[in-house]
Design an enzyme around this catalytic site. Structure first.
Site, short mmCIF file in Angstrom:
data_model
loop_
_atom_site.label_atom_id
_atom_site.label_comp_id
_atom_site.label_asym_id
_atom_site.label_seq_id
_atom_site.Cartn_x
_atom_site.Cartn_y
_atom_site.Cartn_z
CG PHE A 42 -20.25 -23.12 11.33
CD1 PHE A 42 -20.55 -22.44 10.17
CD2 PHE A 42 -20.70 -24.43 11.47
CE1 PHE A 42 -21.29 -23.04 9.17
CE2 PHE A 42 -21.44 -25.03 10.47
CZ PHE A 42 -21.73 -24.35 9.31
CD GLN A 66 -21.27 -33.22 15.84
OE1 GLN A 66 -21.17 -33.03 14.63
NE2 GLN A 66 -20.54 -32.58 16.71
CG HIS A 116 -26.26 -31.06 12.86
ND1 HIS A 116 -27.24 -30.11 12.97
CD2 HIS A 116 -25.22 -30.47 12.20
CE1 HIS A 116 -26.81 -28.98 12.40
NE2 HIS A 116 -25.59 -29.18 11.93
CG LEU A 141 -27.36 -30.98 8.37
CD1 LEU A 141 -27.32 -31.66 9.72
CD2 LEU A 141 -25.95 -30.75 7.86
CD GLU A 166 -22.91 -25.47 14.05
OE1 GLU A 166 -23.00 -26.71 14.21
OE2 GLU A 166 -21.92 -24.83 14.40
NE ARG A 190 -22.42 -29.13 14.13
CZ ARG A 190 -21.95 -29.46 12.94
NH1 ARG A 190 -21.51 -30.68 12.71
NH2 ARG A 190 -21.91 -28.57 11.97
CG HIS A 225 -24.10 -34.47 11.39
ND1 HIS A 225 -24.59 -34.36 10.11
CD2 HIS A 225 -23.10 -33.57 11.50
CE1 HIS A 225 -23.89 -33.43 9.46
NE2 HIS A 225 -22.98 -32.95 10.28
NE ARG A 234 -17.64 -33.18 12.18
CZ ARG A 234 -18.37 -32.32 11.46
NH1 ARG A 234 -17.94 -31.08 11.23
NH2 ARG A 234 -19.53 -32.69 10.95
C1 LIG Z 1 -25.60 -33.47 5.20
C2 LIG Z 1 -24.21 -33.24 5.71
C3 LIG Z 1 -23.70 -31.96 5.76
C4 LIG Z 1 -22.39 -31.74 6.25
N1 LIG Z 1 -21.88 -30.46 6.28
C5 LIG Z 1 -20.61 -30.27 6.70
C6 LIG Z 1 -20.03 -28.96 6.68
O1 LIG Z 1 -20.64 -28.00 6.26
N2 LIG Z 1 -18.76 -28.81 7.11
C7 LIG Z 1 -18.03 -29.87 7.57
O2 LIG Z 1 -16.88 -29.67 7.95
N3 LIG Z 1 -18.56 -31.12 7.58
C8 LIG Z 1 -19.82 -31.34 7.15
N4 LIG Z 1 -20.34 -32.61 7.16
C9 LIG Z 1 -19.46 -33.74 7.46
C10 LIG Z 1 -18.58 -34.03 6.27
O3 LIG Z 1 -19.24 -33.68 5.09
C11 LIG Z 1 -18.19 -35.50 6.19
O4 LIG Z 1 -17.68 -35.92 7.42
C12 LIG Z 1 -17.13 -35.69 5.12
O5 LIG Z 1 -17.55 -35.13 3.90
C13 LIG Z 1 -16.74 -37.13 4.92
O6 LIG Z 1 -15.82 -37.17 3.86
P1 LIG Z 1 -14.99 -38.47 3.52
O7 LIG Z 1 -14.10 -38.13 2.38
O8 LIG Z 1 -14.40 -39.00 4.76
O9 LIG Z 1 -16.12 -39.51 3.06
P2 LIG Z 1 -17.32 -39.40 2.00
O10 LIG Z 1 -17.41 -38.11 1.34
O11 LIG Z 1 -18.53 -39.95 2.68
O12 LIG Z 1 -16.86 -40.43 0.90
C14 LIG Z 1 -16.74 -41.81 1.15
C15 LIG Z 1 -16.27 -42.49 -0.08
O13 LIG Z 1 -15.97 -43.83 0.24
C16 LIG Z 1 -16.49 -44.68 -0.74
N5 LIG Z 1 -16.73 -45.98 -0.11
C17 LIG Z 1 -17.37 -46.25 1.04
N6 LIG Z 1 -17.37 -47.57 1.28
C18 LIG Z 1 -16.69 -48.14 0.26
C19 LIG Z 1 -16.33 -49.48 -0.08
N7 LIG Z 1 -16.69 -50.53 0.67
N8 LIG Z 1 -15.63 -49.70 -1.21
C20 LIG Z 1 -15.29 -48.66 -2.03
N9 LIG Z 1 -15.60 -47.39 -1.75
C21 LIG Z 1 -16.28 -47.13 -0.62
C22 LIG Z 1 -17.73 -43.99 -1.26
O14 LIG Z 1 -18.00 -44.41 -2.58
C23 LIG Z 1 -17.30 -42.53 -1.21
O15 LIG Z 1 -16.66 -42.17 -2.40
C24 LIG Z 1 -21.63 -32.85 6.68
C25 LIG Z 1 -22.15 -34.13 6.61
C26 LIG Z 1 -23.45 -34.32 6.16
C27 LIG Z 1 -23.98 -35.73 6.15
#
Ligand SMILES: Cc1cc2nc3c(=O)[nH]c(=O)nc-3n(C[C@H](O)[C@H](O)[C@H](O)COP(=O)(O)OP(=O)(O)OC[C@H]3O[C@@H](n4cnc5c(N)ncnc54)[C@H](O)[C@@H]3O)c2cc1C
Length: 579
Positions: free
Chosen positions: A115, A235, A237, A247, A250, A281, A351, A391
């Protein structure tokens, strides 16, 4: 209704579920989530999770920490990065032991792939560090953690959208949530509340982020007086599907995919001679934009040169089908392109938020006056800060797992020695009048929510995007302040009570507008270029003046005032960033 728990976790993504799993070992824990947890954006993570297991190449956590600091253009807090890299190894094995079906080496170990920005021996050569489950790593993390939470009897409140936080000075006593099915507001009392609400890519027009990524947690806390850290660092991507932003991981370049311009040239040779297509990135996104701006982009539908190609045809059908099956599927569905036979048209897509709610190493929210009692944040909405100005790929999933776990453990201890929360009656009054204000019918001349949304995304994309300058950012701030005023004139179309998704959408739009203003104001204020923040009018990184974190406060009138916090550079001295 009023509920009472020891710990309330807001958000059921990777960070929230890991924190809930740890907290629930010894305390009564609830997850309140606006989505069903399995639909959280973590489930879209394709590429993998970085950890120095050394299963394929020689590797050490120390090298991982160094890459994280260098990739973040030295704005990373170094002790936080050291912990991230060290605890990543055990965290990945814990996930394996809990049942995560990682892809395997022929000997049966967890397989690892390349990566961007990951190297061995402090930048000497590229290293395979990303542990993955095909291109469905995030989905598998969610499945694994959710099952374990059910086993631990975590209570889930799904489709409950949190709209406010109950604070008494710097102590948190709970949250207020709106239930989609009934339109009711509920009070959740808690000794500890953790925000894990994910990112806010929806503020930009072209984004890889899901519709629900609207930054509710940071916006709610900003309005409650908590400053937000390093919001100017957003960021892009490099490889989103052209025009759509979906997306292309990578991981495709990790498997050997190559970026080419309209002359068929592998242009990354000019910009990053050592790491080539797998440079960090921010550098690759700028390289693509520069190729396009200098006339070597590929022509899109609007008959302008707006993208480049990501070529995986030389990898062979078997590798494409085995290692990146979902990407092949997306490209066939949305572009009628089979990556095994044709190159994929790509352009940078908004991203990931490096900035967010400031926390300490245990996930506790910190302000200039110290730690907030019982208030935590983890995952993409938080800023601990391990990503600094940019990141590295695979480091977000590590952040969720390592700091989600640490926060959950801290909460489990904290609630043992903490009295029941004291919530005065009427604690939901502010939220109630906020929701009522939004729902009010203002007659025919009100602004249209969809139109405001589109204008916010357009101004952020054009004026606070990959390249920035003062005039454009001032324009964005003027546009956004106007949108904030117009928001007050919106007339909702739906006046029903049950399943009124429009009200929730309006609350999300309001959150995005506030975060856009904070992002643009923080970016205008930082008169240097560093990581993802790249200014045409200030092209150099200026450590003497700017090696510090931005702390932005949102005023009631939408104004932003800025303070600073020192960066922890206790392990490595900042160096120029050459790849
Ligand atoms: C397409 C894509 C691919 C990616 N691939 C990678 C990868 O391969 N490797 C890597 O390291 N990172 C990757 N990332 C980044 C990474 O996936 C995210 O940064 C990470 O998953 C975010 O996780 P989280 O638990 O912080 O939030 P999320 O998984 O976004 O979860 C947020 C949660 O908060 C809840 N929520 C939000 N607002 C409220 C509210 N007002 N009230 C109640 N609940 C709420 C939602 O219901 C959800 O359950 C990727 C991101 C994307 C978009």
């Amino acid at each position: 209704m009023t509920y009472e728990f020891d710990a309330v976790i807001v958000g059921g993504g990777g960070a929230g579920l890991y924190a809930a799993l740890e907290a629930s070992k010894s305390s009564k824990t609830a997850v309140v989530s606006k989505l069903y947890p399995m639909r959280s954006h973590t489930g879209a993570a394709q590429g993998g999770i970085g950890a120095a297991l050394g299963n394929v190449d020689d590797d050490k956590p120390e090298w991982h920490a160094f890459d994280t600091v260098k990739g973040g253009d030295y704005l990373v807090d170094q002790e936080a990065a050291r912990i991230l890299a060290e605890e990543a190894v055990q965290a990945v094995y814990d996930l394996e032991n809990r049942g995560l079906p990682f892809s395997r080496t022929p000997e049966g170990r967890i397989d690892q792939r390349r990566f961007g920005g990951h190297t061995s021996n402090f930048g000497e050569k590229a290293v395979k560090r990303s542990c993955y489950a095909a291109d469905r790593t995030g989905h598998m993390i969610l499945q694994t953690l959710y099952q374990q939470c059910i086993k631990n009897e975590v209570r889930f409140y799904d489709e409950f959208q949190v709209v406010d936080v109950i604070m008494d000075g710097d102590t948190c006593h709970g949250i207020i949530a709106f239930e989609l099915a009934t339109g009711e507001l509920h009070v959740f009392k808690a000794k500890a509340v953790l925000f894990a609400t994910g990112g806010f890519g929806r503020m930009f027009k072209v984004t890889s982020n899901a519709h629900a990524n609207t930054g509710d947690g940071p916006a709610i806390l900003a309005r409650a007086g908590i400053p937000l850290e390093d919001m100017e660092f957003y960021q892009f991507h490099p490889t989103g599907i052209r025009g759509m932003g979906i997306l292309i991981t990578e991981g495709v370049r990790g498997e050997g995919g190559i970026l080419r311009n309209s002359n068929g040239e592998r242009f990354m040779e000019k910009y990053a001679p050592t790491l080539l297509d797998l440079a960090p990135r921010d550098m690759v996104s700028r390289a693509i934009m520069t190729e396009v701006l200098e006339g070597r982009g590929i022509r899109g539908d609007g008959r302008i040169d707006d993208h480049v190609y990501l070529d995986a045809t030389h990898l062979g059908r078997e590798t494409v089908e085995l290692k990146i099956p979902d990407i092949q599927d997306f490209c066939k569905t949305y572009l009628a392109v089979d990556p095994a036979e044709q190159p994929m048209p790509v352009q940078p897509t908004a991203h990931y938020a490096m900035g967010g709610i400031p926390t300490d190493l245990n996930g506790r929210v910190v302000t200039a006056s110290g730690v907030c009692n019982g208030l935590y944040a983890a995952g993409e909405c938080a800023c601990v800060s391990v990503h600094g100005a940019n990141r590295l790929g695979t480091n977000s999933l590590v952040d969720l797992i390592v700091y989600g776990r640490r926060s959950g453990r801290h909460i489990a201890e904290f609630v043992k020695s903490t009295d029941s929360p004291k919530v005065p009656s009427g604690a939901d009054e502010r939220a109630r009048s906020h929701v009522e204000r939004i729902r009010a019918n203002r007659g025919k001349n009100g602004a249209h929510p969809g139109e405001l949304y589109a204008r916010m995304q357009a101004t952020m994309m054009t004026n606070v995007g990959v390249y920035r300058d003062a005039g454009e950012m001032q324009q964005a701030i003027r546009d956004l302040q106007r949108l904030r005023e117009e928001f007050a004139t919106i007339t909702p179309q739906d006046d029903t009570t049950n399943f009124n998704a429009e009200v929730l959408g309006l609350l999300e739009l309001e959150n995005l507008i506030d975060l856009s203003i904070i992002t643009a104001a923080s970016a205008l204020n930082r008169t240097e270029s560093r990581g993802a923040h790249s200014r045409r009018d200030y092209p150099d990184r200026l450590d003497d003046e700017w090696l510090k974190h931005t702390m932005a406060h949102l005023g009631d009138d939408g104004s932003v005032s800025i303070d600073y916090k020192p960066v922890d550079t206790s392990i490595w001295k900042p160096q120029p960033r050459v790849y």
